[in-house]
Design a protein around this motif. Structure first.
Motif, PDB file in Angstrom:
ATOM      1  N   ALA A   1      15.107  28.828  -2.840  1.00 18.13           N
ATOM      2  CA  ALA A   1      13.953  28.266  -2.131  1.00 18.13           C
ATOM      3  C   ALA A   1      12.747  28.152  -3.069  1.00 18.13           C
ATOM      4  O   ALA A   1      11.999  27.174  -3.015  1.00 18.13           O
ATOM      5  N   GLY A   2      12.571  29.147  -3.935  1.00 18.56           N
ATOM      6  CA  GLY A   2      11.495  29.083  -4.922  1.00 18.56           C
ATOM      7  C   GLY A   2      11.716  27.959  -5.920  1.00 18.56           C
ATOM      8  O   GLY A   2      10.789  27.236  -6.285  1.00 18.56           O
ATOM      9  N   LEU A   3      12.957  27.784  -6.347  1.00 21.70           N
ATOM     10  CA  LEU A   3      13.301  26.713  -7.282  1.00 21.70           C
ATOM     11  C   LEU A   3      13.056  25.347  -6.642  1.00 21.70           C
ATOM     12  O   LEU A   3      12.510  24.431  -7.282  1.00 21.70           O
ATOM     13  N   LEU A   4      13.420  25.218  -5.379  1.00 27.13           N
ATOM     14  CA  LEU A   4      13.193  23.963  -4.663  1.00 27.13           C
ATOM     15  C   LEU A   4      11.696  23.689  -4.513  1.00 27.13           C
ATOM     16  O   LEU A   4      11.247  22.547  -4.690  1.00 27.13           O
ATOM     17  N   ALA A   5      10.920  24.720  -4.209  1.00 30.26           N
ATOM     18  CA  ALA A   5       9.460  24.557  -4.113  1.00 30.26           C
ATOM     19  C   ALA A   5       8.897  24.084  -5.445  1.00 30.26           C
ATOM     20  O   ALA A   5       8.060  23.179  -5.495  1.00 30.26           O
ATOM     21  N   TRP A   6       9.361  24.679  -6.530  1.00 32.65           N
ATOM     22  CA  TRP A   6       8.910  24.300  -7.867  1.00 32.65           C
ATOM     23  C   TRP A   6       9.316  22.866  -8.197  1.00 32.65           C
ATOM     24  O   TRP A   6       8.527  22.089  -8.752  1.00 32.65           O
ATOM     25  N   ALA A   7      10.549  22.490  -7.851  1.00 29.51           N
ATOM     26  CA  ALA A   7      11.037  21.131  -8.113  1.00 29.51           C
ATOM     27  C   ALA A   7      10.219  20.087  -7.362  1.00 29.51           C
ATOM     28  O   ALA A   7      10.080  18.950  -7.813  1.00 29.51           O
ATOM     29  N   ARG A   8       9.650  20.484  -6.243  1.00 29.36           N
ATOM     30  CA  ARG A   8       8.806  19.580  -5.446  1.00 29.36           C
ATOM     31  C   ARG A   8       7.348  19.601  -5.908  1.00 29.36           C
ATOM     32  O   ARG A   8       6.496  19.010  -5.269  1.00 29.36           O
ATOM     33  N   GLY A   9       7.083  20.329  -6.991  1.00 33.76           N
ATOM     34  CA  GLY A   9       5.733  20.371  -7.532  1.00 33.76           C
ATOM     35  C   GLY A   9       4.880  21.525  -7.029  1.00 33.76           C
ATOM     36  O   GLY A   9       3.695  21.601  -7.330  1.00 33.76           O
ATOM     37  N   GLY A  10       5.484  22.441  -6.267  1.00 36.09           N
ATOM     38  CA  GLY A  10       4.742  23.576  -5.743  1.00 36.09           C
ATOM     39  C   GLY A  10       4.913  24.819  -6.599  1.00 36.09           C
ATOM     40  O   GLY A  10       5.550  24.791  -7.658  1.00 36.09           O
ATOM     41  N   ASN A  11       4.354  25.889  -6.128  1.00 38.38           N
ATOM     42  CA  ASN A  11       4.482  27.180  -6.793  1.00 38.38           C
ATOM     43  C   ASN A  11       5.739  27.860  -6.264  1.00 38.38           C
ATOM     44  O   ASN A  11       5.895  27.974  -5.043  1.00 38.38           O
ATOM     45  N   PRO A  12       6.623  28.319  -7.154  1.00 35.71           N
ATOM     46  CA  PRO A  12       7.896  28.900  -6.692  1.00 35.71           C
ATOM     47  C   PRO A  12       7.737  30.170  -5.869  1.00 35.71           C
ATOM     48  O   PRO A  12       8.632  30.515  -5.099  1.00 35.71           O
ATOM     49  N   TYR A  13       6.609  30.851  -5.991  1.00 39.21           N
ATOM     50  CA  TYR A  13       6.382  32.062  -5.186  1.00 39.21           C
ATOM     51  C   TYR A  13       5.543  31.727  -3.952  1.00 39.21           C
ATOM     52  O   TYR A  13       5.960  31.954  -2.829  1.00 39.21           O
ATOM     53  N   ARG A  14       4.385  31.170  -4.177  1.00 35.55           N
ATOM     54  CA  ARG A  14       3.451  30.919  -3.077  1.00 35.55           C
ATOM     55  C   ARG A  14       4.008  29.911  -2.071  1.00 35.55           C
ATOM     56  O   ARG A  14       3.785  30.035  -0.865  1.00 35.55           O
TER      57      ARG A  14
END
Length: 149
Positions: free
Chosen positions: A104-117
């Motif tokens: 889920a963190g990796l997907l958030a990062w791939a979408r341009g977000g922060n992998p933790y937040r």
């Protein structure tokens, strides 16, 4: 019966958490149980939490099944609502959460977000934390009203 099944479903991760808790205890930390969750504060794991992890940095506490490890007793108290949300996530997803959380963190990062937040598991925990804080901030007389006399 459901409570027992939830504990069993999360048990593999809880056992890992118990190992970390024992390391905390044997390295100067303390253990106690709050609402069916083993909490460990201090010791060597606290130093690891303070050093931090990739993407999240330093954290005050971390949940492994029905075990929460924190940097201190104060940190455990301050993060209890947030970490209990993670306990419920382990009850829902079991050992799968160990894979789903980083994905889920990796997907958030791939979408341009922060992998933790921007991780949906962290968002859910922050929402639980905010709800608990709002519940505490409600005045005791919120259900009463003045007659205006």
């Amino acid at each position: 019966m459901l409570r027992i099944l939830l504990y069993l479903w999360a048990l593999p991760v809880t056992l890992l958490g118990m190992l970390v808790a024992l390391i905390a205890r044997s390295s100067g930390g303390v253990l106690h149980r709050v609402d069916g969750v083993l909490e460990a504060a201090g010791g060597w794991p606290a130093r690891v939490l303070q050093r931090g992890f990739p993407f999240s940095g330093s954290v005050a506490a971390m949940t492994l099944g029905h075990v929460v490890v924190g940097v201190s007793l104060a940190a455990l108290t301050a993060t209890r609502a947030h970490e209990r949300a993670h306990v419920r996530q382990f009850e829902r997803w079991g050992i799968l959460l160990l894979v789903l959380y980083p994905l889920a963190g990796l997907l958030a990062w791939a979408r341009g977000g922060n992998p933790y937040r921007d991780n949906p598991f962290e968002r859910e925990a922050r929402a639980a934390e905010c709800a608990a804080r709002n519940a505490l901030e409600q005045p005791a007389s919120a259900g009463t009203h003045s007659t205006g006399r």
